[in-house]
Design a protein around this motif. Structure first.
Motif, PDB file in Angstrom:
ATOM      1  N   THR A  92      54.302 -15.746   0.116  1.00  0.00           N
ATOM      2  CA  THR A  92      54.846 -15.262   1.383  1.00  0.00           C
ATOM      3  C   THR A  92      56.324 -15.629   1.503  1.00  0.00           C
ATOM      4  OG1 THR A  92      52.674 -15.594   2.379  1.00  0.00           O
ATOM      5  CG2 THR A  92      54.541 -15.375   3.890  1.00  0.00           C
ATOM      6  N   MET A  93      56.617 -16.872   1.161  1.00  0.00           N
ATOM      7  CA  MET A  93      57.988 -17.356   1.277  1.00  0.00           C
ATOM      8  C   MET A  93      58.938 -16.561   0.372  1.00  0.00           C
ATOM      9  SD  MET A  93      59.413 -21.109   0.215  1.00  0.00           S
ATOM     10  CE  MET A  93      59.302 -20.717  -1.525  1.00  0.00           C
ATOM     11  N   THR A  94      58.590 -16.424  -0.904  1.00  0.00           N
ATOM     12  CA  THR A  94      59.514 -15.730  -1.815  1.00  0.00           C
ATOM     13  C   THR A  94      59.640 -14.258  -1.438  1.00  0.00           C
ATOM     14  OG1 THR A  94      57.695 -15.548  -3.392  1.00  0.00           O
ATOM     15  CG2 THR A  94      59.272 -17.313  -3.747  1.00  0.00           C
ATOM     16  N   GLY A  95      58.551 -13.677  -0.935  1.00  0.00           N
ATOM     17  CA  GLY A  95      58.650 -12.295  -0.473  1.00  0.00           C
ATOM     18  C   GLY A  95      59.655 -12.172   0.653  1.00  0.00           C
ATOM     19  N   VAL A  96      59.569 -13.082   1.629  1.00  0.00           N
ATOM     20  CA  VAL A  96      60.481 -13.029   2.768  1.00  0.00           C
ATOM     21  C   VAL A  96      61.919 -13.293   2.315  1.00  0.00           C
ATOM     22  CG1 VAL A  96      61.122 -14.183   4.916  1.00  0.00           C
ATOM     23  CG2 VAL A  96      58.719 -13.650   4.460  1.00  0.00           C
ATOM     24  N   LEU A  97      62.103 -14.259   1.420  1.00  0.00           N
ATOM     25  CA  LEU A  97      63.460 -14.570   0.948  1.00  0.00           C
ATOM     26  C   LEU A  97      64.056 -13.374   0.208  1.00  0.00           C
ATOM     27  CD1 LEU A  97      63.034 -18.268  -0.257  1.00  0.00           C
ATOM     28  CD2 LEU A  97      64.108 -17.413   1.840  1.00  0.00           C
ATOM     29  N   MET A  98      63.246 -12.712  -0.580  1.00  0.00           N
ATOM     30  CA  MET A  98      63.726 -11.512  -1.266  1.00  0.00           C
ATOM     31  C   MET A  98      64.117 -10.450  -0.241  1.00  0.00           C
ATOM     32  SD  MET A  98      64.188 -10.320  -4.349  1.00  0.00           S
ATOM     33  CE  MET A  98      64.684  -8.720  -5.000  1.00  0.00           C
ATOM     34  N   GLY A  99      63.334 -10.367   0.833  1.00  0.00           N
ATOM     35  CA  GLY A  99      63.671  -9.423   1.902  1.00  0.00           C
ATOM     36  C   GLY A  99      65.040  -9.744   2.498  1.00  0.00           C
ATOM     37  N   LYS A 100      65.294 -11.047   2.710  1.00  0.00           N
ATOM     38  CA  LYS A 100      66.611 -11.444   3.240  1.00  0.00           C
ATOM     39  C   LYS A 100      67.726 -11.040   2.281  1.00  0.00           C
ATOM     40  CE  LYS A 100      66.917 -15.670   5.111  1.00  0.00           C
ATOM     41  NZ  LYS A 100      66.850 -16.069   6.540  1.00  0.00           N
ATOM     42  N   LEU A 101      67.494 -11.306   0.994  1.00  0.00           N
ATOM     43  CA  LEU A 101      68.502 -10.965  -0.005  1.00  0.00           C
ATOM     44  C   LEU A 101      68.780  -9.463  -0.019  1.00  0.00           C
ATOM     45  CD1 LEU A 101      70.239 -12.045  -2.373  1.00  0.00           C
ATOM     46  CD2 LEU A 101      68.330 -11.464  -3.884  1.00  0.00           C
ATOM     47  N   MET A 102      67.726  -8.688   0.019  1.00  0.00           N
ATOM     48  CA  MET A 102      67.912  -7.239  -0.024  1.00  0.00           C
ATOM     49  C   MET A 102      68.610  -6.733   1.232  1.00  0.00           C
ATOM     50  SD  MET A 102      64.390  -5.913  -1.825  1.00  0.00           S
ATOM     51  CE  MET A 102      64.740  -4.190  -1.508  1.00  0.00           C
ATOM     52  N   ASN A 103      68.281  -7.334   2.350  1.00  0.00           N
ATOM     53  CA  ASN A 103      68.947  -6.957   3.606  1.00  0.00           C
ATOM     54  C   ASN A 103      70.434  -7.256   3.529  1.00  0.00           C
ATOM     55  OD1 ASN A 103      69.176  -6.137   6.315  1.00  0.00           O
ATOM     56  ND2 ASN A 103      69.078  -8.279   6.997  1.00  0.00           N
ATOM     57  N   TYR A 104      70.743  -8.394   2.880  1.00  0.00           N
ATOM     58  CA  TYR A 104      72.133  -8.831   2.755  1.00  0.00           C
ATOM     59  C   TYR A 104      72.911  -7.895   1.833  1.00  0.00           C
ATOM     60  CZ  TYR A 104      76.005 -12.012   1.772  1.00  0.00           C
ATOM     61  OH  TYR A 104      77.243 -12.564   1.632  1.00  0.00           O
ATOM     62  N   LEU A 105      72.265  -7.479   0.721  1.00  0.00           N
ATOM     63  CA  LEU A 105      72.960  -6.679  -0.281  1.00  0.00           C
ATOM     64  C   LEU A 105      73.007  -5.191   0.056  1.00  0.00           C
ATOM     65  CD1 LEU A 105      71.550  -8.267  -3.591  1.00  0.00           C
ATOM     66  CD2 LEU A 105      73.798  -8.630  -2.531  1.00  0.00           C
ATOM     67  N   SER A 106      71.979  -4.719   0.771  1.00  0.00           N
ATOM     68  CA  SER A 106      71.834  -3.270   0.913  1.00  0.00           C
ATOM     69  C   SER A 106      72.585  -2.734   2.124  1.00  0.00           C
ATOM     70  CB  SER A 106      70.344  -2.936   1.028  1.00  0.00           C
ATOM     71  OG  SER A 106      70.064  -2.183   2.154  1.00  0.00           O
ATOM     72  N   ALA A 107      72.934  -1.457   2.057  1.00  0.00           N
ATOM     73  CA  ALA A 107      73.603  -0.798   3.177  1.00  0.00           C
ATOM     74  C   ALA A 107      72.593  -0.591   4.320  1.00  0.00           C
ATOM     75  CB  ALA A 107      74.169   0.541   2.720  1.00  0.00           C
ATOM     76  N   ALA A 108      71.457   0.025   3.995  1.00  0.00           N
ATOM     77  CA  ALA A 108      70.426   0.250   5.012  1.00  0.00           C
ATOM     78  C   ALA A 108      69.810  -1.098   5.393  1.00  0.00           C
ATOM     79  CB  ALA A 108      69.362   1.185   4.459  1.00  0.00           C
ATOM     80  N   LYS A 109      69.579  -1.260   6.670  1.00  0.00           N
ATOM     81  CA  LYS A 109      68.998  -2.511   7.165  1.00  0.00           C
ATOM     82  C   LYS A 109      67.555  -2.661   6.684  1.00  0.00           C
ATOM     83  CE  LYS A 109      72.208  -4.427   9.650  1.00  0.00           C
ATOM     84  NZ  LYS A 109      72.726  -5.703   9.131  1.00  0.00           N
ATOM     85  N   ILE A 110      67.191  -3.863   6.259  1.00  0.00           N
ATOM     86  CA  ILE A 110      65.810  -4.160   5.880  1.00  0.00           C
ATOM     87  C   ILE A 110      65.346  -5.368   6.669  1.00  0.00           C
ATOM     88  CG2 ILE A 110      64.375  -5.087   4.021  1.00  0.00           C
ATOM     89  CD1 ILE A 110      65.829  -3.317   2.100  1.00  0.00           C
ATOM     90  N   ASN A 111      64.243  -5.235   7.351  1.00  0.00           N
ATOM     91  CA  ASN A 111      63.692  -6.370   8.075  1.00  0.00           C
ATOM     92  C   ASN A 111      63.003  -7.289   7.077  1.00  0.00           C
ATOM     93  OD1 ASN A 111      61.994  -8.093   9.573  1.00  0.00           O
ATOM     94  ND2 ASN A 111      62.164  -6.714  11.343  1.00  0.00           N
ATOM     95  N   PRO A 112      63.491  -8.521   6.906  1.00  0.00           N
ATOM     96  CA  PRO A 112      62.951  -9.387   5.846  1.00  0.00           C
ATOM     97  C   PRO A 112      61.454  -9.667   5.994  1.00  0.00           C
ATOM     98  CG  PRO A 112      64.834 -10.433   6.938  1.00  0.00           C
ATOM     99  CD  PRO A 112      64.550  -9.181   7.693  1.00  0.00           C
ATOM    100  N   LEU A 113      60.920  -9.487   7.215  1.00  0.00           N
ATOM    101  CA  LEU A 113      59.496  -9.754   7.410  1.00  0.00           C
ATOM    102  C   LEU A 113      58.641  -8.944   6.446  1.00  0.00           C
ATOM    103  CD1 LEU A 113      59.120  -9.790  11.306  1.00  0.00           C
ATOM    104  CD2 LEU A 113      59.045 -11.751   9.752  1.00  0.00           C
ATOM    105  N   ILE A 114      59.080  -7.708   6.147  1.00  0.00           N
ATOM    106  CA  ILE A 114      58.208  -6.867   5.316  1.00  0.00           C
ATOM    107  C   ILE A 114      58.030  -7.462   3.921  1.00  0.00           C
ATOM    108  CG2 ILE A 114      58.873  -4.778   6.585  1.00  0.00           C
ATOM    109  CD1 ILE A 114      60.384  -3.832   4.114  1.00  0.00           C
ATOM    110  N   GLY A 115      58.891  -8.387   3.531  1.00  0.00           N
ATOM    111  CA  GLY A 115      58.706  -9.053   2.248  1.00  0.00           C
ATOM    112  C   GLY A 115      57.389  -9.824   2.178  1.00  0.00           C
ATOM    113  N   ALA A 116      56.932 -10.301   3.338  1.00  0.00           N
ATOM    114  CA  ALA A 116      55.673 -11.060   3.358  1.00  0.00           C
ATOM    115  C   ALA A 116      54.490 -10.202   2.948  1.00  0.00           C
ATOM    116  CB  ALA A 116      55.435 -11.647   4.748  1.00  0.00           C
TER     117      ALA A 116
END
Ligand code: NA
Ligand code: NA
Ligand code: NA
Lengths: 82, 376, 376, 82, 376, 82
Positions: free
Chosen positions: C299-323
């Protein structure tokens, strides 16, 4: 001789087992009655509460009841109009 | 020319033995009874058809690598098919009426006397020299009196696989004959007044009781008669799936696709045991005769137990419902209802008879466990 | 008299060992959780009931020729049952959300770190001398973090059949506990602002893309990680049947009768591995503890990856979906939606979470393939 | 040591594989979009286009829609009459 | 580093042989034909997908303990799967049109000449030294002309299991191609006037005739050609269940869940025989060519028999319906109807063609029995 | 040679068998026609009398017919009201 033993022991065990089951079942029913379920709406009558086949999911049942209600209403209307 | 001769030798008509022809007629008779007379058609159509296939000369269908032999190996010699059917039956059984009036369990016990009396009868015939049944075979024959197909097939698969064919045929035929066999006996042992007795309406049973009951039964079986646990375990599992209400998709499959598939395969596999060499022997007649006696005695002791309970108990009990204790669900309960309505048109015994009826299933599974334990 | 003594010796109560009694209670506990608490009831009802049957003394149900032992031999030691279930799951899976936003596949990759971290953990515990897990056993335990029942059962059937019971129980129990395990971790690693992020609506996906995707996935698996091909192959086959639209009758059967039959048999077969001698050992505690850790880390690494992708990507990504990348379909996606709605009532993340959710199924099957390849 | 290798290689392969899948899927979607199907009427929305269970045959769907329409109408009438 | 090298050696791309790549393309082609061109998708989707799985390098899916190999062992090398499918087909077959006009059985006989001509052709090719088919293999190839999938699979499973893959692919592909293969041949051998012939409406058939017919057929097979009894026995059993009207729940399962489950497993198992080493051999080309010839000859002899019967009989017979005698139910009957309507818009031959169509099923099962008897 | 024998014998047997079946089927139909069933209401037409799928139980059919009747009535009403 072996057969007579078998018959005596056999009937004895069957009776004892089912008598024990009568006792435990009665006891169980009393205990259950004493501590009612949180959602007492689920009580059902002695006969079968749910059809043996067909969807038993709550939505299914609700759907069916609604359908039946609608159709009953339609029938009543239909008769009234004739 | 030589080729044509060989071809002629390969025909069924050249190879057909008289006893095979006779067994094909027996198969056709079973199909006739199943289709025209509605004798337990779900089982007797596959059994009868399988019986014909098993007696076609010159091709291995019921032997060696034949398809029916494979079904037999897969599900009957392993016990898997009757157990899966028992699971499905459990998933279709409602213990409500029994829970509303648990004393009716005793009627399901009394009716099992038919089983043990028949075991004695088979051994007595052997003493007389009429037949030559071993103790295992006598026990397997007795279980016909349990009036429960899967139990009979399961037990004879363990104790006397060589008699599986005639035992299954007798069990299902007599179950179909319940409306003819039982009423005279029921009337013989009850007075008109007794048959007129109306019973009070059954109390409401909660879902929690229905969920706990199969688990209670399972634990009791586990502690008392483990050898009955495969049968009653699968039965209770099916029933728990039905009552717990959270696995409806599994319940539906157990009640439909799964039990139907297994019924087809089991019926054909049982039919494969109607090979002439195995079926057309004197002992088959003995089995048919003893099976009939077993049903009759079970009905009688069930009714007598009903009379005793009516005599002892405060609440009135119509002794007819004791006859449903043989099981043969739901036919026997319907017969009780009909005989009751004849005596008193205001009498609706169906629900009251369902209690002993399902109790009879439990009773005969317990008896099966004891027989497997003591002679297996 | 002697007979009665023998009879007494044959009862379950005489033969019952304490640990068997304990396991019967474990079985009842699983049934309670399944029925009252709705813990993955489709699996835990059969597993719990099978666990009780497996611990009945004096009768072989889960051993030698017993019926549960036969189910185990038939479907678990061969891998057939989990593969057929995977086919049925494929036939119920919609890759639409994933195809609309393929980058979410990376979230399904990140969440698999739970698997490998747990393998490390199990080996570390062994180094410490607390437990004694082989590399194969550690790998099988790690796969619990895949949050995918059939994958866990398939892998442990190959790598560590002796641990199949506790691994399956842990996998299904923790999947049921996803709504309790995940939210605190999700909140811990995201800010309120991040949880509030709304995502743009998913694009329309054509039927042709849905048909081609399972084939693309299959070919890629075949070329890259053949040892994952049985699992993902059956999964893609089920999905192709669903999407191609020309074999609807097969799809319906794969989604209903077939998967239900196999679920019943697989559940009972898994239950047969809850025999006291196999289950009541120290390592079971280790497995339960490690399984929980696996879920948490995934769960943790999924959420962290979500944060990273949100940070890098143009389109907004809610990090929660990484879970949702752990899989546990569809429970984890629902949890994401609920936590998202708490932060922002206008937030509907369900469809967005379904992408990583099914990506997690692919990710853990790939991880399973690697583990089988490298330590099998 | 063996475990660390396993974890590193394992995560590496999982990521590489899924990254490749992202690339190929994106490519595939573009190719599909460039060459539209002859019968473009089959396009479906991101969510599930067909219910996981139940008959998916066109007639089945049409039947169901008709049934729903009829029942909706019956309900509306029924309410109107009360 | 070494680990990475090993990993690279384990990939499919490293191990892939050219012929495996070719077979994966063949599998994709079959899927394309099944999905886009609607070529018998119920069989060709599983077969094509199974063919891809069977050619993934580095993992045993179709060999040793692989899941497809297990399906093959379970159902094809035993003959159980095609027989269960035949039972289901029987449960979906209506003999009404055939019973209304029993002479059309002869059309189903004539069309089987395609089978035997192809056997001769295969042996002739062997004499020429082009191929090297044994008598068993020639017989198995011939049965493609029976235009009946389960029969072809059953026969080649017995006579030439090494050719099962190409034979099944040829059988189902050509069945799908019936609308292309048959019409030119039908037009070549009939005049416009013959194609215009309208036939009188079929008489009413009673339920009792429909119940007795499968039993009559079974007994005749048993007496004449026992080696055809497994196939026709299961077929008649399915049909009897349908027509007898007292086992509807079994019929429904045989028509749905059971046949669908077996179709999935059989299709995958057949796909497992598309392994490159077995499929990419010269004889596959021979089989494909001969299979096409078999269909063409069967169509021709069926039509010619139709002309002969029209010439001899008082009642007019449209010779086109002879083409339906190859079986390929119900495709061939629909083709007959279409060609007939082209010639005469008032011509509705569908029901008239259903008689020879199901007669063709019986005819090719009889031919299968003879081949098994004479060369098996 | 072997092949020619096989083809000749094979076609011979297929024809003979199906010709015998024509004869026996015709005979059977005549016998059945001569002794009509007690309940002649079950006669069905040459085509398929029962749908290959779906519930065939009498109650099922009756239920469906009733449902269809009700829905037809509802539709008629619905149209009349517009
Ligand atoms: Na009984
Ligand atoms: Na996962
Ligand atoms: Na044919």
């Amino acid at each position: 001789m072996q057969g007579v033993n078998l018959a005596l022991v056999g009937m004895g065990v069957v009776f004892t087992f089912l008598a024990a089951l009568v006792f435990l079942t009665t006891l169980m029913s009393r205990v259950v009655a004493r501590y009612p379920a949180p959602d007492a709406g689920l009580e059902t009558i002695g006969g079968d509460s749910r059809p043996a086949s067909g969807s038993n999911s709550p939505e299914g049942v609700a759907d069916r009841q609604r359908l039946v209600a609608v159709i009953t209403a339609a029938i009543r209307q239909h008769r009234g109009h004739r | 020319m030589e080729l044509l001769t060989e071809l002629w030798y390969s025909t069924g008509i050249y190879q057909l033995e008289l006893k095979q022809a006779a067994m094909i007629l027996v198969g056709l008779l079973l199909l006739y009874l199943a289709i025209s007379k509605k004798f337990e058609p779900l089982l007797l159509v596959p059994i009868g058809f399988g019986g014909i296939l098993a007696n076609i000369p010159g091709v291995d269908i019921a032997l060696s690598e034949g398809v029916l032999a494979q079904f037999y190996q897969m599900g009957l010699s392993t016990g898997v098919f009757p157990l899966l059917i028992f699971m499905g039956v459990g998933a279709m059984t409602d213990f409500g009426p029994l829970l509303a009036n648990p004393r009716t369990l005793l009627l399901g016990a009394a009716a099992q006397f038919g089983i043990f009396a028949t075991v004695l009868g088979a051994l007595f015939f052997t003493d007389l020299g009429w037949f030559d049944f071993t103790l295992q075979q006598a026990a397997a024959i007795g279980i016909i009196g349990g009036a429960d197909g899967p139990t009979a097939i399961y037990v004879s698969g363990i104790l006397a696989p060589e008699l599986l064919g005639p035992i299954a045929v007798a069990a299902y035929s007599y179950m179909a004959l319940v409306p003819l066999i039982q009423p005279p006996i029921m009337r013989m042992f009850t007075s008109e007044d007794e048959r007129r007795i109306e019973m009070t309406q059954l109390r409401v049973v909660s879902q929690r009781e229905k969920i706990i009951f199969p688990l209670l039964l399972l634990i009791l079986v586990a502690l008392a008669i483990p050898s009955a646990a495969p049968l009653l375990g699968m039965f209770c599992f099916g029933n728990l799936m039905k009552e717990c209400g959270v696995v409806d998709r599994l319940t539906k499959t157990a009640q439909n696709a799964l039990i139907n598939i297994v019924t087809i395969l089991l019926g054909l596999a049982v039919g494969s045991r109607l090979m002439a060499d195995e079926f057309l022997v004197a002992s088959t007649l003995g089995i048919l005769a003893l099976g009939m006696v077993a049903f009759a005695i079970g009905t009688m002791t069930g009714v007598l137990m009903g009379k005793l309970m009516n005599y002892l108990s405060a609440a009135k009990i119509n002794p007819l419902i004791g006859a449903a204790g043989v099981s043969a669900v739901p036919m026997a309960a319907r017969v009780v209802n009909r005989v009751g309505t004849e005596a008193n048109p205001h009498n609706f015994l169906l629900m009251h008879a369902m209690g002993p009826n399902v109790a009879g299933v439990i009773g005969s599974a317990i008896a099966a466990g004891i027989l497997i334990e003591m002679v297996g």
